[in-house]
Design an enzyme around this catalytic site. Structure first.
Site, PDB file in Angstrom:
ATOM      1  CG  ASP A 122      42.212  33.317  36.164  1.00 37.89           C
ATOM      2  OD1 ASP A 122      43.368  32.977  35.849  1.00 37.89           O
ATOM      3  OD2 ASP A 122      41.924  34.480  36.496  1.00 37.89           O
ATOM      4  CD  GLU A 175      39.517  38.066  34.146  1.00 39.75           C
ATOM      5  OE1 GLU A 175      39.603  39.209  34.662  1.00 39.75           O
ATOM      6  OE2 GLU A 175      40.038  37.047  34.637  1.00 39.75           O
ATOM      7  CG  HIS A 180      44.053  37.858  36.439  1.00 38.70           C
ATOM      8  ND1 HIS A 180      43.510  37.157  37.489  1.00 38.70           N
ATOM      9  CD2 HIS A 180      45.154  38.481  36.923  1.00 38.70           C
ATOM     10  CE1 HIS A 180      44.254  37.355  38.571  1.00 38.70           C
ATOM     11  NE2 HIS A 180      45.251  38.150  38.249  1.00 38.70           N
ATOM     12  CG  ASP A 224      37.354  33.386  36.571  1.00 33.55           C
ATOM     13  OD1 ASP A 224      37.171  33.655  37.785  1.00 33.55           O
ATOM     14  OD2 ASP A 224      38.116  34.035  35.851  1.00 33.55           O
ATOM     15  CD  GLU A 239      45.029  48.403  38.585  1.00 35.26           C
ATOM     16  OE1 GLU A 239      45.589  47.328  38.906  1.00 35.26           O
ATOM     17  OE2 GLU A 239      45.652  49.456  38.335  1.00 35.26           O
TER      18      GLU A 239
END
Length: 229
Positions: A160, A12, A155, A10, A55
């Protein structure tokens, strides 16, 4: 059962649009061994060399100021590739992560793409096939399979990846409750730097898959492998 390694990956990022120059800020790799135990193989925060969209900050909580002293992708690329090489790499909505990782590899001067080194497995595609007409985002799948979400305030790639590993084990085995809540807590790992010692004191949760469950898993792997050639 397939002899290939299963590695859940995963990331980000600074934002949603790789074509606009968004970058990876965190990568985690969690290996699934024998559909039973989870081991953190790799976890790094990265300096994206650019500002992070507000965001995105609201989603993962990381700012550029937090990451300016972290390594750049080029510094950890070979170590990351060593982890995923030859594995079945499981990612949720894999196209998103794959595009970002391929962009980082190209930027770092590597003439290779993720799918050249491993088989990319999209757990979202598997979920959509199995559970048509329902929500199949990671939160929804965790609730469906009773995976503990209490550690997911924001997150994060490592959190995750661990959650997706638990979901994937349940999804390909056909079992709804392979772990109870106590097992989930026992399997949590601590974020570590590459090369640091990963705790192995947890008692492994042993899952004895049936022949039918193993056949289901192998069928998924074969179909994914056929589709990637």
């Amino acid at each position: 059962m397939t002899s290939r390694r299963l590695v859940v990956v995963d990331t980000e990022t600074t934002g949603l649009y790789v074509e606009n120059g968004d970058r990876v800020i965190e990568i985690a790799c969690v290996e699934i061994q024998d559909l039973a135990t989870l081991h953190t193989r790799f976890h790094e925060y990265l300096n994206p060399e650019r500002e992070i969209d507000q965001e995105a900050v609201r989603i993962h909580g990381r700012t550029w100021a937090d990451l300016k002293n972290e390594p750049k992708f080029v510094e950890i690329a070979e170590q990351f590739l060593d982890i995923v090489k030859g594995a079945d790499v499981v990612m949720h909505q894999a196209e998103f992560d794959r595009k970002f990782l391929d962009s980082e590899l190209e930027r770092a001067g590597f003439d290779v793409r993720l799918q050249d080194l491993c088989t990319v497995v999209d757990s979202l595609a598997i979920a959509r096939e199995k559970f048509r007409g329902t929500h199949n985002d990671l939160n929804s799948l965790c609730k469906r399979f009773k995976v503990d979400l209490s550690n997911r305030d924001l997150h994060g790639a490592l959190v995750d990846a661990e959650l997706l590993a638990r979901v994937y084990i349940r999804m390909v085995s056909g079992e709804q409750e392979l772990f109870d809540s106590a097992d989930d807590r026992a399997l949590k790992t601590t974020p570590v730097r590459l090369g640091a010692s990963v705790s192995t004191q947890r008692q492994p949760v042993v899952i004895h898959a049936t022949a039918a469950e193993l056949a289901t898993h192998d069928a998924y792997m074969q179909r994914i492998s056929d589709g990637s050639t």
